[in-house]
Design a protein around this motif. Structure first.
Motif, PDB file in Angstrom:
ATOM      1  N   MET A  25       8.736   3.317  12.728  1.00  0.00           N
ATOM      2  CA  MET A  25       7.623   2.412  12.999  1.00  0.00           C
ATOM      3  C   MET A  25       7.024   1.878  11.688  1.00  0.00           C
ATOM      4  SD  MET A  25       4.366   3.135  15.494  1.00  0.00           S
ATOM      5  CE  MET A  25       3.764   4.487  14.487  1.00  0.00           C
ATOM      6  N   GLU A  26       6.881   2.766  10.697  1.00  0.00           N
ATOM      7  CA  GLU A  26       6.353   2.359   9.395  1.00  0.00           C
ATOM      8  C   GLU A  26       7.296   1.377   8.706  1.00  0.00           C
ATOM      9  OE1 GLU A  26       3.686   3.241   7.494  1.00  0.00           O
ATOM     10  OE2 GLU A  26       2.694   4.725   8.753  1.00  0.00           O
ATOM     11  N   VAL A  27       8.590   1.661   8.754  1.00  0.00           N
ATOM     12  CA  VAL A  27       9.587   0.813   8.110  1.00  0.00           C
ATOM     13  C   VAL A  27       9.611  -0.575   8.743  1.00  0.00           C
ATOM     14  CG1 VAL A  27      12.067   0.450   7.799  1.00  0.00           C
ATOM     15  CG2 VAL A  27      11.059   2.671   7.260  1.00  0.00           C
ATOM     16  N   ILE A  28       9.583  -0.614  10.065  1.00  0.00           N
ATOM     17  CA  ILE A  28       9.584  -1.906  10.776  1.00  0.00           C
ATOM     18  C   ILE A  28       8.330  -2.697  10.439  1.00  0.00           C
ATOM     19  CG2 ILE A  28       9.470  -2.994  13.046  1.00  0.00           C
ATOM     20  CD1 ILE A  28      11.261  -0.734  14.086  1.00  0.00           C
ATOM     21  N   GLY A  29       7.191  -1.989  10.366  1.00  0.00           N
ATOM     22  CA  GLY A  29       5.940  -2.657  10.011  1.00  0.00           C
ATOM     23  C   GLY A  29       6.008  -3.306   8.639  1.00  0.00           C
ATOM     24  N   LYS A  30       6.565  -2.580   7.651  1.00  0.00           N
ATOM     25  CA  LYS A  30       6.702  -3.138   6.307  1.00  0.00           C
ATOM     26  C   LYS A  30       7.759  -4.238   6.260  1.00  0.00           C
ATOM     27  CE  LYS A  30       3.588  -0.774   4.275  1.00  0.00           C
ATOM     28  NZ  LYS A  30       2.365  -1.471   3.744  1.00  0.00           N
ATOM     29  N   LEU A  31       8.771  -4.099   7.094  1.00  0.00           N
ATOM     30  CA  LEU A  31       9.817  -5.119   7.147  1.00  0.00           C
ATOM     31  C   LEU A  31       9.242  -6.444   7.640  1.00  0.00           C
ATOM     32  CD1 LEU A  31      12.870  -5.130   6.550  1.00  0.00           C
ATOM     33  CD2 LEU A  31      13.271  -4.779   8.990  1.00  0.00           C
ATOM     34  N   ILE A  32       8.315  -6.353   8.583  1.00  0.00           N
ATOM     35  CA  ILE A  32       7.680  -7.552   9.143  1.00  0.00           C
ATOM     36  C   ILE A  32       6.709  -8.173   8.138  1.00  0.00           C
ATOM     37  CG2 ILE A  32       6.119  -8.394  10.935  1.00  0.00           C
ATOM     38  CD1 ILE A  32       7.361  -6.291  12.811  1.00  0.00           C
ATOM     39  N   THR A  33       5.879  -7.313   7.506  1.00  0.00           N
ATOM     40  CA  THR A  33       4.834  -7.831   6.623  1.00  0.00           C
ATOM     41  C   THR A  33       5.340  -8.186   5.223  1.00  0.00           C
ATOM     42  OG1 THR A  33       4.219  -5.563   5.995  1.00  0.00           O
ATOM     43  CG2 THR A  33       3.027  -6.568   7.838  1.00  0.00           C
ATOM     44  N   LYS A  35       8.848  -8.311   4.387  1.00  0.00           N
ATOM     45  CA  LYS A  35      10.194  -8.900   4.445  1.00  0.00           C
ATOM     46  C   LYS A  35      11.239  -8.108   3.649  1.00  0.00           C
ATOM     47  CE  LYS A  35       8.213 -12.274   6.643  1.00  0.00           C
ATOM     48  NZ  LYS A  35       8.283 -12.340   8.122  1.00  0.00           N
ATOM     49  N   LYS A  36      11.020  -6.800   3.523  1.00  0.00           N
ATOM     50  CA  LYS A  36      12.019  -5.969   2.841  1.00  0.00           C
ATOM     51  C   LYS A  36      11.926  -4.528   3.319  1.00  0.00           C
ATOM     52  CE  LYS A  36       9.113  -5.075  -1.236  1.00  0.00           C
ATOM     53  NZ  LYS A  36       9.053  -5.139  -2.710  1.00  0.00           N
ATOM     54  N   PHE A  37      13.036  -3.802   3.148  1.00  0.00           N
ATOM     55  CA  PHE A  37      13.088  -2.406   3.569  1.00  0.00           C
ATOM     56  C   PHE A  37      12.388  -1.523   2.546  1.00  0.00           C
ATOM     57  CE2 PHE A  37      15.125   1.745   3.066  1.00  0.00           C
ATOM     58  CZ  PHE A  37      14.941   2.281   4.339  1.00  0.00           C
ATOM     59  N   ILE A  38      11.488  -0.658   3.027  1.00  0.00           N
ATOM     60  CA  ILE A  38      10.803   0.317   2.182  1.00  0.00           C
ATOM     61  C   ILE A  38      10.890   1.679   2.866  1.00  0.00           C
ATOM     62  CG2 ILE A  38       8.606   1.041   1.187  1.00  0.00           C
ATOM     63  CD1 ILE A  38       7.791  -1.860   1.015  1.00  0.00           C
ATOM     64  N   ASN A  39      11.441   2.640   2.156  1.00  0.00           N
ATOM     65  CA  ASN A  39      11.562   3.996   2.698  1.00  0.00           C
ATOM     66  C   ASN A  39      10.200   4.667   2.639  1.00  0.00           C
ATOM     67  OD1 ASN A  39      12.346   6.500   3.581  1.00  0.00           O
ATOM     68  ND2 ASN A  39      13.516   7.024   1.758  1.00  0.00           N
ATOM     69  N   ARG A  40       9.488   4.627   3.749  1.00  0.00           N
ATOM     70  CA  ARG A  40       8.128   5.134   3.799  1.00  0.00           C
ATOM     71  C   ARG A  40       8.110   6.659   3.895  1.00  0.00           C
ATOM     72  NH1 ARG A  40       3.581   2.752   2.537  1.00  0.00           N
ATOM     73  NH2 ARG A  40       2.454   3.422   4.388  1.00  0.00           N
ATOM     74  N   HIS A 205      11.206   9.073  -8.058  1.00  0.00           N
ATOM     75  CA  HIS A 205       9.840   8.722  -8.444  1.00  0.00           C
ATOM     76  C   HIS A 205       9.548   7.252  -8.129  1.00  0.00           C
ATOM     77  CE1 HIS A 205      10.646  12.341 -10.864  1.00  0.00           C
ATOM     78  NE2 HIS A 205       9.340  12.541 -10.843  1.00  0.00           N
ATOM     79  N   ARG A 206      10.530   6.414  -8.387  1.00  0.00           N
ATOM     80  CA  ARG A 206      10.356   4.986  -8.088  1.00  0.00           C
ATOM     81  C   ARG A 206      10.254   4.757  -6.584  1.00  0.00           C
ATOM     82  NH1 ARG A 206      14.095   4.737 -12.379  1.00  0.00           N
ATOM     83  NH2 ARG A 206      15.863   4.504 -10.960  1.00  0.00           N
ATOM     84  N   ARG A 207      11.004   5.526  -5.809  1.00  0.00           N
ATOM     85  CA  ARG A 207      10.941   5.412  -4.350  1.00  0.00           C
ATOM     86  C   ARG A 207       9.544   5.733  -3.840  1.00  0.00           C
ATOM     87  NH1 ARG A 207      10.244   7.562   0.294  1.00  0.00           N
ATOM     88  NH2 ARG A 207       9.467   9.451  -0.689  1.00  0.00           N
ATOM     89  N   LEU A 208       8.920   6.756  -4.441  1.00  0.00           N
ATOM     90  CA  LEU A 208       7.579   7.144  -4.025  1.00  0.00           C
ATOM     91  C   LEU A 208       6.581   6.024  -4.286  1.00  0.00           C
ATOM     92  CD1 LEU A 208       6.062   9.606  -2.864  1.00  0.00           C
ATOM     93  CD2 LEU A 208       5.485  10.232  -5.212  1.00  0.00           C
ATOM     94  N   LEU A 209       6.721   5.354  -5.421  1.00  0.00           N
ATOM     95  CA  LEU A 209       5.823   4.236  -5.736  1.00  0.00           C
ATOM     96  C   LEU A 209       6.018   3.078  -4.756  1.00  0.00           C
ATOM     97  CD1 LEU A 209       5.718   3.880  -9.626  1.00  0.00           C
ATOM     98  CD2 LEU A 209       3.922   4.657  -8.084  1.00  0.00           C
ATOM     99  N   LYS A 210       7.277   2.820  -4.390  1.00  0.00           N
ATOM    100  CA  LYS A 210       7.549   1.745  -3.435  1.00  0.00           C
ATOM    101  C   LYS A 210       7.021   2.096  -2.048  1.00  0.00           C
ATOM    102  CE  LYS A 210      11.651   0.039  -5.851  1.00  0.00           C
ATOM    103  NZ  LYS A 210      13.142  -0.120  -5.791  1.00  0.00           N
ATOM    104  N   ALA A 211       7.091   3.383  -1.701  1.00  0.00           N
ATOM    105  CA  ALA A 211       6.604   3.826  -0.391  1.00  0.00           C
ATOM    106  C   ALA A 211       5.092   3.730  -0.307  1.00  0.00           C
ATOM    107  CB  ALA A 211       7.054   5.259  -0.120  1.00  0.00           C
TER     108      ALA A 211
END
Length: 261
Positions: A25-33, A35-40, A205-211
């Motif tokens: 649900m979080e990933v889809i929400g970020k994908l919509i807002t 426009k890219k995949f973010i590993n939440r 660490h970079r993934r955490l910042l993106k999340a």
């Protein structure tokens, strides 16, 4: 082990299923807002434990309200809202960082929870108790004992490994904040510096910042705090002096009146 009529292994699998659905649900929400995949989520794998924990708490605590949809809706809001608030609070205290902030939204409580995020908790609580739990529990309980043990064992091992690795990554945020905070008092400057350091670390660490792009390092502004304490002490001292002066004048007036009498 059976708890409230359900095998503890089933609870664990439910926890993972709802954690995955929350992550989705979080990933889809970020994908919509965005426009890219973010590993939440805090963990590396595709799951957000706060959703799984909320679902299990709802399953544990709200079974008695199944026959009263309105009460179930309200109680789900309370249970999940408290969980979100406490998660934010303790994560901030332990890792010296605020991972989400609703301060700019209306009807928020200390920026940790807000009205438009807790209302869906009530709807999700009703969905869990009336729709998903009956379906998932029936399917999971139908698994053969051997398959159930193997599945739980493998998933539990993977989850523990993920938790250990991810926790070490998150702890680095707190450690870095402390180190940077020795030289800086400004929260914004510390946050910027911490992010720069994390971006130069590993992909985890970079993934955490993106999340959590809005993460803020928490640091008490020592100089401002000292000034505030100093100001308060000065005000209190002046107030005490004024009171002593006033009392002396009152005593003197009484003595003068006594002489004239």
């Amino acid at each position: 082990m059976i708890i409230f009529g359900i095998d503890i292994r089933i609870y664990f699998l439910l926890f993972l299923v709802y954690s995955f659905l929350g992550w989705l649900m979080e990933v889809i929400g970020k994908l919509i807002t965005m426009k890219k995949f973010i590993n939440r989520g805090f963990l590396i794998g595709p799951y957000c434990p706060i959703y799984g924990t909320g679902a299990i708490l709802v399953t544990f605590l709200l079974k008695r309200y199944v026959n009263d949809p309105i009460t179930l809706f309200i109680m789900a809001i309370l249970v999940c809202g408290i969980l979100e608030y406490l998660t934010s609070y303790f994560m901030e205290k332990i890792f010296h960082a605020r991972w989400w902030d609703y301060s700019q939204r209306r009807f928020n409580i200390n920026g940790r929870v807000c009205l438009n995020t807790i209302i869906p908790f009530g709807l999700l609580g009703m969905f869990i108790m009336y729709v998903s739990n009956p379906f998932l529990i029936a399917k999971l309980e139908a698994l053969p004992e051997l398959y159930l043990n193997i599945l739980v064992g493998i998933l539990f091992l993977l989850y523990v490994i993920d938790y250990i690795v991810s926790t070490n990554v998150i702890r680095y945020v707190g450690k870095t904040t402390k180190e940077i905070g020795k030289d800086l008092d400004n929260t914004e400057e510390i946050t910027k510096k911490v992010k720069e350091i994390l971006m130069g670390r590993s992909s985890l660490h970079r993934r955490l910042l993106k999340a959590y792009p809005t993460i803020q390092s928490i640091r008490v502004k020592i100089k401002e705090k000292q000034e505030e304490i100093k100001r308060q002490v000065t005000e209190q001292t002046n107030e005490i002096r004024d009171n002593i002066k006033k009392q002396k004048m009152e005593i003197k007036e009484k003595i003068d009146k006594g002489r004239f009498l």
